[in-house]
Design a protein around this motif. Structure first.
Motif, PDB file in Angstrom:
ATOM      1  N   ILE A  19      65.675 -13.459 -11.673  1.00 37.36           N
ATOM      2  CA  ILE A  19      66.248 -12.367 -12.459  1.00 37.36           C
ATOM      3  C   ILE A  19      67.471 -11.769 -11.765  1.00 37.36           C
ATOM      4  CG2 ILE A  19      65.820 -10.003 -13.237  1.00 37.36           C
ATOM      5  CD1 ILE A  19      62.905 -10.912 -13.826  1.00 37.36           C
ATOM      6  N   GLY A  20      67.386 -11.562 -10.460  1.00 43.48           N
ATOM      7  CA  GLY A  20      68.498 -10.961  -9.739  1.00 43.48           C
ATOM      8  C   GLY A  20      69.755 -11.797  -9.801  1.00 43.48           C
ATOM      9  N   ALA A  21      69.619 -13.100  -9.575  1.00 43.63           N
ATOM     10  CA  ALA A  21      70.781 -13.987  -9.597  1.00 43.63           C
ATOM     11  C   ALA A  21      71.366 -14.089 -10.996  1.00 43.63           C
ATOM     12  CB  ALA A  21      70.387 -15.368  -9.081  1.00 43.63           C
ATOM     13  N   ALA A  22      70.523 -14.235 -11.995  1.00 47.32           N
ATOM     14  CA  ALA A  22      71.004 -14.339 -13.377  1.00 47.32           C
ATOM     15  C   ALA A  22      71.724 -13.066 -13.796  1.00 47.32           C
ATOM     16  CB  ALA A  22      69.835 -14.627 -14.322  1.00 47.32           C
ATOM     17  N   THR A  23      71.183 -11.919 -13.398  1.00 45.88           N
ATOM     18  CA  THR A  23      71.803 -10.648 -13.744  1.00 45.88           C
ATOM     19  C   THR A  23      73.147 -10.493 -13.051  1.00 45.88           C
ATOM     20  OG1 THR A  23      69.619  -9.652 -14.075  1.00 45.88           O
ATOM     21  CG2 THR A  23      71.479  -8.149 -13.750  1.00 45.88           C
ATOM     22  N   ALA A  24      73.207 -10.871 -11.792  1.00 43.65           N
ATOM     23  CA  ALA A  24      74.463 -10.771 -11.049  1.00 43.65           C
ATOM     24  C   ALA A  24      75.560 -11.586 -11.721  1.00 43.65           C
ATOM     25  CB  ALA A  24      74.251 -11.246  -9.611  1.00 43.65           C
ATOM     26  N   GLN A  25      75.231 -12.785 -12.141  1.00 44.07           N
ATOM     27  CA  GLN A  25      76.232 -13.644 -12.765  1.00 44.07           C
ATOM     28  C   GLN A  25      76.715 -13.073 -14.096  1.00 44.07           C
ATOM     29  OE1 GLN A  25      73.823 -17.391 -12.181  1.00 44.07           O
ATOM     30  NE2 GLN A  25      75.805 -18.191 -11.553  1.00 44.07           N
ATOM     31  N   LEU A  26      75.788 -12.571 -14.909  1.00 40.43           N
ATOM     32  CA  LEU A  26      76.175 -12.038 -16.216  1.00 40.43           C
ATOM     33  C   LEU A  26      77.009 -10.765 -16.064  1.00 40.43           C
ATOM     34  CD1 LEU A  26      76.078 -12.140 -19.275  1.00 40.43           C
ATOM     35  CD2 LEU A  26      73.895 -10.914 -19.192  1.00 40.43           C
ATOM     36  N   LEU A  27      76.594  -9.866 -15.193  1.00 37.63           N
ATOM     37  CA  LEU A  27      77.339  -8.627 -15.013  1.00 37.63           C
ATOM     38  C   LEU A  27      78.731  -8.905 -14.456  1.00 37.63           C
ATOM     39  CD1 LEU A  27      74.538  -6.315 -13.560  1.00 37.63           C
ATOM     40  CD2 LEU A  27      75.472  -6.271 -15.875  1.00 37.63           C
ATOM     41  N   ALA A 223      68.377 -10.650 -17.698  1.00 35.69           N
ATOM     42  CA  ALA A 223      69.776 -10.328 -17.401  1.00 35.69           C
ATOM     43  C   ALA A 223      70.456  -9.683 -18.604  1.00 35.69           C
ATOM     44  CB  ALA A 223      70.527 -11.596 -16.984  1.00 35.69           C
ATOM     45  N   ARG A 224      70.183 -10.198 -19.791  1.00 31.85           N
ATOM     46  CA  ARG A 224      70.799  -9.629 -20.993  1.00 31.85           C
ATOM     47  C   ARG A 224      70.293  -8.213 -21.257  1.00 31.85           C
ATOM     48  NH1 ARG A 224      69.898 -15.028 -22.662  1.00 31.85           N
ATOM     49  NH2 ARG A 224      68.003 -14.460 -23.796  1.00 31.85           N
ATOM     50  N   VAL A 226      69.275  -6.050 -18.904  1.00 31.29           N
ATOM     51  CA  VAL A 226      69.926  -5.183 -17.918  1.00 31.29           C
ATOM     52  C   VAL A 226      71.375  -4.940 -18.318  1.00 31.29           C
ATOM     53  CG1 VAL A 226      70.653  -4.988 -15.510  1.00 31.29           C
ATOM     54  CG2 VAL A 226      68.387  -5.906 -16.070  1.00 31.29           C
ATOM     55  N   ASN A 227      72.053  -5.975 -18.761  1.00 29.83           N
ATOM     56  CA  ASN A 227      73.433  -5.854 -19.226  1.00 29.83           C
ATOM     57  C   ASN A 227      73.526  -4.813 -20.347  1.00 29.83           C
ATOM     58  OD1 ASN A 227      76.238  -7.495 -19.236  1.00 29.83           O
ATOM     59  ND2 ASN A 227      75.697  -6.974 -21.341  1.00 29.83           N
ATOM     60  N   PHE A 228      72.582  -4.867 -21.288  1.00 32.89           N
ATOM     61  CA  PHE A 228      72.549  -3.912 -22.399  1.00 32.89           C
ATOM     62  C   PHE A 228      72.381  -2.486 -21.891  1.00 32.89           C
ATOM     63  CE2 PHE A 228      69.962  -1.380 -25.344  1.00 32.89           C
ATOM     64  CZ  PHE A 228      70.765  -1.398 -26.478  1.00 32.89           C
ATOM     65  N   ALA A 229      71.464  -2.297 -20.945  1.00 27.58           N
ATOM     66  CA  ALA A 229      71.198  -0.945 -20.439  1.00 27.58           C
ATOM     67  C   ALA A 229      72.418  -0.374 -19.726  1.00 27.58           C
ATOM     68  CB  ALA A 229      69.999  -0.976 -19.501  1.00 27.58           C
ATOM     69  N   VAL A 230      73.086  -1.187 -18.927  1.00 23.37           N
ATOM     70  CA  VAL A 230      74.271  -0.723 -18.205  1.00 23.37           C
ATOM     71  C   VAL A 230      75.394  -0.400 -19.182  1.00 23.37           C
ATOM     72  CG1 VAL A 230      76.048  -1.361 -16.524  1.00 23.37           C
ATOM     73  CG2 VAL A 230      73.663  -2.004 -16.127  1.00 23.37           C
ATOM     74  N   ASP A 231      75.464  -1.139 -20.265  1.00 29.29           N
ATOM     75  CA  ASP A 231      76.591  -1.049 -21.195  1.00 29.29           C
ATOM     76  C   ASP A 231      76.513   0.134 -22.155  1.00 29.29           C
ATOM     77  OD1 ASP A 231      79.043  -2.026 -22.198  1.00 29.29           O
ATOM     78  OD2 ASP A 231      78.027  -3.064 -23.837  1.00 29.29           O
ATOM     79  N   GLN A 232      75.497   0.970 -22.014  1.00 31.30           N
ATOM     80  CA  GLN A 232      75.390   2.135 -22.892  1.00 31.30           C
ATOM     81  C   GLN A 232      76.236   3.295 -22.346  1.00 31.30           C
ATOM     82  OE1 GLN A 232      73.923   1.508 -25.834  1.00 31.30           O
ATOM     83  NE2 GLN A 232      73.824  -0.486 -24.805  1.00 31.30           N
ATOM     84  N   PRO A 233      76.675   4.204 -23.213  1.00 35.53           N
ATOM     85  CA  PRO A 233      77.492   5.334 -22.758  1.00 35.53           C
ATOM     86  C   PRO A 233      76.713   6.260 -21.833  1.00 35.53           C
ATOM     87  CG  PRO A 233      76.856   5.596 -25.063  1.00 35.53           C
ATOM     88  CD  PRO A 233      76.469   4.208 -24.679  1.00 35.53           C
TER      89      PRO A 233
END
Length: 249
Positions: A19-27, A223-224, A226-233
């Motif tokens: 999960i960590g590696a996949a998230t790092a790459q997507l972010l 990863a997707r 986590v990406n969604f959560a970070v991408d919120q206002p």
């Protein structure tokens, strides 16, 4: 909509695989600066090089989350390399599940030290920064074993239930204190990572392996999320996200 991920600096523990590696790459693909921590230097170096070769921004430091000073040093690296910290993803964890009666006492200690104390160390490392800047996001990997009780996962589940409570209290306290710290707790079900490799109990390992082989999905799914959560206002906190494989009952 413009990505709010762009130019954010995101610290990730347990970043060398899964999960960590996949998230790092997507972010990183979406414009974040990622700062990677884990215990395996070779995997961290390879992942950092992969991200950089693809045009992303990344740095790494060997980090054992059981030790606060090492997590603080990882956060300090983020500040030195990229000028600050916006998000920490407390993702490091192990799952040496077994019946309580098996009395795998050392594994109990290891799970508490990594799955719970490691998260607390991540929180402690960023809290002064986030409080001072009155902004920040803490994301933590729990588990569906932090929502439901499963035989064979008593201690593992106990650490993940504790994480659930910790994150909700941080959210409430931040709202009361006016520090604007967003929190997100992710509850993965059967995700194909290296977690099963930490199980030493043969019967438990056999059952879990059969389950994951039947229904498990890739870590890119988390990863997707986590990406969604970070991408919120900044005025919106996605506090809880549970992720099951569609095939998992």
């Amino acid at each position: 909509m413009k990505l709010t991920i762009q130019h954010k600096t995101i610290v990730i523990t347990g970043a060398s695989s899964g999960i960590g590696a996949a998230t790092a790459q997507l972010l990183a693909q979406n414009g974040a600066n990622v700062v990677l921590g884990a215990r395996r230097a070779d995997k961290l170096a390879a992942l950092t090089a992969t991200i950089q070769q693809a045009g992303g921004q990344a740095a790494y430091r060997v980090t054992d989350v059981r030790h606060l000073a090492e997590v603080q040093a990882l956060v300090a690296l983020a500040q030195a390399e990229f000028g600050g910290v916006d998000v920490i993803f407390n993702n490091a964890g192990i799952m040496p599940s077994a019946p309580i009666s098996a009395l795998h006492l050392q594994e109990w200690d290891d799970m508490i030290d990594i799955n719970l104390k490691g998260v607390l160390n991540g929180v402690a490392a960023v809290m002064p920064i986030f409080t001072a800047q009155k902004a920040g996001q803490i994301i933590t990997t729990s588990s569906v074993a932090g929502l439901k009780s499963f035989p064979g996962a008593g201690v593992y589940g106990a650490t993940k239930f504790a994480v659930r409570n910790l994150m909700e209290v941080i959210r409430q306290e931040s709202a009361t204190e006016g520090t604007n710290i967003r929190t997100t707790t992710v509850y993965p079900a059967a995700i194909n990572t290296e977690l099963l490799q930490t199980i030493t109990d043969e019967a438990t390992l056999k059952g879990m392996t059969q389950l994951y082989q039947a229904v498990g999905i890739s870590p890119e799914a988390i990863a997707r999320v986590v990406n969604f959560a970070v991408d919120q206002p900044a005025d919106m906190s996605v506090s809880d996200m549970t992720v099951y494989p569609t095939k998992q009952a």
